[in-house]
Write an enzyme that holds these catalytic residues in place. Structure first.
Site, mmCIF file in Angstrom:
data_model
loop_
_atom_site.group_PDB
_atom_site.id
_atom_site.type_symbol
_atom_site.label_atom_id
_atom_site.label_comp_id
_atom_site.label_asym_id
_atom_site.label_seq_id
_atom_site.Cartn_x
_atom_site.Cartn_y
_atom_site.Cartn_z
ATOM 1 N N THR A 14 0.871 -1.190 0.000
ATOM 2 C CA THR A 14 0.000 0.000 0.000
ATOM 3 C C THR A 14 0.899 1.228 0.000
ATOM 4 O O THR A 14 2.126 1.096 -0.026
ATOM 5 C CB THR A 14 -0.889 0.030 1.255
ATOM 6 N N CYS A 15 0.270 2.392 0.063
ATOM 7 C CA CYS A 15 1.090 3.609 0.039
ATOM 8 C C CYS A 15 1.965 3.733 1.286
ATOM 9 O O CYS A 15 2.970 4.422 1.283
ATOM 10 C CB CYS A 15 0.212 4.836 -0.129
ATOM 11 N N ASN A 16 1.578 3.068 2.375
ATOM 12 C CA ASN A 16 2.353 3.203 3.613
ATOM 13 C C ASN A 16 3.231 2.003 3.937
ATOM 14 O O ASN A 16 4.016 2.067 4.869
ATOM 15 C CB ASN A 16 1.406 3.447 4.793
ATOM 16 N N ARG A 17 3.050 0.916 3.252
ATOM 17 C CA ARG A 17 3.813 -0.273 3.612
ATOM 18 C C ARG A 17 3.898 -1.264 2.459
ATOM 19 O O ARG A 17 2.990 -1.342 1.627
ATOM 20 C CB ARG A 17 3.210 -0.964 4.823
ATOM 21 N N SER B 169 -1.006 1.031 11.870
ATOM 22 C CA SER B 169 -1.208 1.979 10.769
ATOM 23 C C SER B 169 -0.676 3.356 11.125
ATOM 24 O O SER B 169 -0.538 3.692 12.299
ATOM 25 C CB SER B 169 -2.703 2.103 10.458
ATOM 26 N N GLN C 168 -9.105 0.907 6.414
ATOM 27 C CA GLN C 168 -8.839 0.611 5.001
ATOM 28 C C GLN C 168 -7.854 -0.550 4.855
ATOM 29 O O GLN C 168 -7.967 -1.359 3.952
ATOM 30 C CB GLN C 168 -8.244 1.864 4.366
ATOM 31 N N GLU D 234 -9.357 19.540 -3.025
ATOM 32 C CA GLU D 234 -9.406 18.232 -2.355
ATOM 33 C C GLU D 234 -10.136 18.322 -1.006
ATOM 34 O O GLU D 234 -10.987 17.501 -0.690
ATOM 35 C CB GLU D 234 -7.975 17.728 -2.147
#
Lengths: 274, 423
Positions: free
Chosen positions: B48-51, B107, B114, B190
């Site tokens: 994912t974007c973080n891991r 997280s 998510q 955004e």
């Protein structure tokens, strides 16, 4: 039956204490397991309180309104009963302990000082007096609940304005709901108070030869009735929002408290039965 | 359980490295066949974007977690990556880490739900590529259970953790019956978009967008089924709204105290919620002095976000408890996958069927015929069960491929609904 009445008299304050503690604990900690059980416990407390009042009526052969301590017990019941109905209708479960505390205090005082009263003045056995007093008590219960929600409204209003997002912010319903709860309770209280006044005006002159329209209790009640009436009319027709009505409601409630003190001073009033 | 895990995540590496090592689906499609051939018998890749995390059972007992890292870096070479940018796990610690991830306590934003969906998707992806089988399925099913229990039994996922959501949370504490309320969102960037979506999700049906660039306003209005008003004239409409959220990049105040004074006059004092989620601010903060005007800016909303994040962190011990419970269940199940009890249960299952069928004909044939049938059925069952029994024993006596044995045992148990005595 007398033994049962005495037992219930001792038990009731403890039941209110437990209900208050559970509501307070749930308010502070938000335990899901308590969500329904606290409501069930309060319902059981109400049932026991009803039985207590019914047993007293049967045993002493008069409605439990012949002494201020009997009236305190009825008031304790009326407050929690009104709150319970509100909780059922709105499913808002967080304002309970602010109401139950009043019932706890009234019932505790009642339980300590109440006496078994077989012999009462004949006038206190009157059915009209019964309706007069009960509707007045329920009316004041409505006004008390309105005031409590009004105070909560003001506190939450101030907290939100000052960016204080604490426990009240988390637990209380929205300002709009609090305002509605305060308004509807005040309307119900006002209607019941109107009934009490109406019955009083019809019945009192025939029951008391020294009846006077200048009686302090009558004047105080009329003033309270006028304040609430004005507030309700402005709320409906002048579309008052937020603080305006709440402040009116709290003013009416403060007057009610002050009138209690005043009538205490003028105890020589004909409007004193015990 | 000889499962390995490696992880590069927000705790161990800066975003540049995490981004550089992110594997998209196409890359995973290439990576999995390659690592299956060379290193892992089965496994799952979560990216994912973080891991980016890889869990798997090695083909060879001599394999180390560092080998998996090297394999990944060989597949996707990046610069400046060092050993300390990775975490390495084996057996219990690998399972614990996976459960921490699925439970949302590892997280970047604690309680992010998510990740649970991403973990599930990653497993299904591996399964579709035939890179995951029974034991891994059980592990990931349990991880999924941990995530669900964390959401259901704790408050790890509760409370707004973005400013735009916090704004909506405050709106809910002021106004009720949001489906009857009107909202104006100024700015279609955004932040404005997120706020508009949150409002719609909370039931506000009448949402109006105003933006300097009309096309952007139209696009957002279409997305949330709202309407638009021209940016030049929104001041004239302020009194029509119960909720006003501003999120533009304007350098000056767009809404002044004069605007709000006029607005409240026309609204006859009805409550108005004004959320300024722009930097620099769009609304003059002095408007908070008006009765029934509830003004909040980024600073005040950030208080809510921080409170909620703290509340979520306070829930971590409860999630930890769930993880320990589920780990105990998982390892209890895994340890029960012994081959001997399974062989016994397997043979007992067939013996029961044989006895049952013999019982049905016991009184229909002579004693002599019954003896023949009894003998024949025993021999028949022996021959049928011979190969599976021998195969399982051979696997059990082998020194490697414990995972293959476990997988066989699981399949056998599932096919015949077998339960060992210790289950």
């Amino acid at each position: 039956m007398l033994q049962t009445i005495h037992t219930l008299n001792v038990i009731l304050p403890f039941l209110y204490l437990v209900a208050f503690s559970v509501y307070l604990y749930d308010f502070m900690k938000e335990k899901r397991v308590l969500t329904n059980s606290k409501r069930i416990f309060l319902f059981i407390t109400l049932i026991i309180h009803v039985l207590y009042l019914v047993f007293r009526t049967i045993e002493f052969n008069h409605p439990p309104i012949t002494s201020k301590f009997e009236i305190y017990s009825v008031l304790a019941f009326a407050l929690v009963f009104s709150y319970f109905i509100l909780e059922l209708l709105t499913d808002i479960r967080w304002t309970g302990y602010y109401i139950i505390i009043f019932s706890l205090i009234f019932q505790a005082i009642s339980s300590i000082y109440i006496v078994d009263n077989y012999e009462v003045k004949e006038i206190l056995r009157s059915r009209l007096l019964g309706i007069h007093v009960i509707s007045a008590i329920l009316g004041y219960a409505g006004l008390t609940i309105s005031a409590v929600h009004g105070l909560l409204f003001l506190k939450l209003y101030k907290d939100i304005k000052l960016n204080k997002f604490g426990l009240l912010f988390k637990r209380l319903p929205s300002l709009e709901i609090l305002e509605k709860l305060s308004f509807y309770s005040a309307v119900i209280g006002f209607v019941l108070l109107t009934i009490a006044i109406k019955i009083g005006v019809i019945w009192l002159p025939s029951a008391f030869p020294d009846y006077s329209y200048l009686d302090p209790k009558l004047l105080a009640t009329a003033t309270i009735w006028l304040v609430y009436g004005t507030g309700i009319i402005f709320k409906i027709y002048a579309k008052w929002y937020g603080k305006k009505f709440i402040i009116f409601s709290l003013t009416g409630f403060s007057l009610a408290l002050i009138s209690l003190l005043i009538t205490k001073i003028f105890e020589s009033s004909f409007h004193t039965f015990y | 359980m000889n499962i390995f895990g490696i992880s590069i995540n927000h705790n161990t590496a800066p975003i540049e490295l995490r981004e550089a090592l992110h594997l998209n689906n196409e890359e995973i499609d290439q990576f999995i066949p390659s690592i299956r051939r060379d290193l892992l018998g089965e496994g799952v890749v979560i990216s994912t974007c973080n891991r980016t995390e890889i869990f798997g059972f090695p083909r060879d007992l001599r394999t180390r977690a560092e080998d998996i890292r090297d394999y990944l870096l060989k597949f996707k070479p990046i610069e400046n990556v060092e050993n300390h940018h990775f975490e390495y796990f084996f057996s219990c610690s690998a399972i614990k880490h996976l459960f921490n991830v699925a439970g949302g306590i590892d997280s970047l934003i604690v309680g992010d739900s998510q990740i649970l969906g991403q973990v599930k998707d990653a497993f299904e992806y591996s399964e579709n590529l035939n890179f995951a089988s029974s034991v891994l399925r059980r592990i990931f099913d349990t991880a999924s259970k941990v995530g669900k229990r964390a959401i259901k039994e704790t408050r790890i996922g509760e409370g707004a953790i973005s400013v735009s959501y916090a704004a909506v949370q405050v709106v809910e504490k002021i106004l009720a019956y949001l489906d009857k309320k009107t909202a104006l969102v100024i700015g279609a960037g955004e932040t404005g978009e997120l706020a508009a979506i949150h409002l719609r999700d909370k039931g506000v049906t009448n949402i109006v967008i105003s933006n300097r660039t009309l096309s952007k306003a139209e696009a957002l209005a279409k997305k949330i089924d709202g309407e638009i008003i021209p940016f030049e004239t929104f001041h004239h409409h302020l009194h029509e709204f119960d909720i006003i959220i501003s999120a533009t990049s304007s350098e000056n105040f767009l809404i002044t105290t004069e605007h709000v004074k006029e607005m409240q006059k026309r609204r006859k004092g009805m409550p108005t919620v004004m959320m300024d989620i722009a930097i620099p601010r769009d609304i003059d903060p002095a408007v908070r002095k008006f009765d029934n005007v509830f003004y909040h800016d980024m600073d005040s909303l950030q208080i809510i976000v921080e409170q909620n994040l703290k509340a979520r962190k306070d829930e971590i011990p409860k999630v930890d408890k769930i993880i320990i419970e589920e780990m105990a269940n998982l390892f209890s199940w895994y340890n029960a996958l012994g081959v001997v009890p399974t062989i016994k249960a397997f043979r007992d299952f067939f013996e029961e069927i044989r006895q049952d069928e013999l019982g049905k004909i016991r009184n229909k044939v002579s004693d002599e015929d019954y003896m023949k049938l009894e003998d024949m059925s025993r021999r028949l069952m022996g021959r049928i069960l011979h190969n599976p029994t021998i195969k399982l024993r051979e696997l059990a006596n082998g020194k490697s491929d414990e995972q293959v044995l476990k997988n066989h045992v699981v399949v056998l148990k599932e096919l015949f609904s077998l339960k060992s005595e210790d289950e």
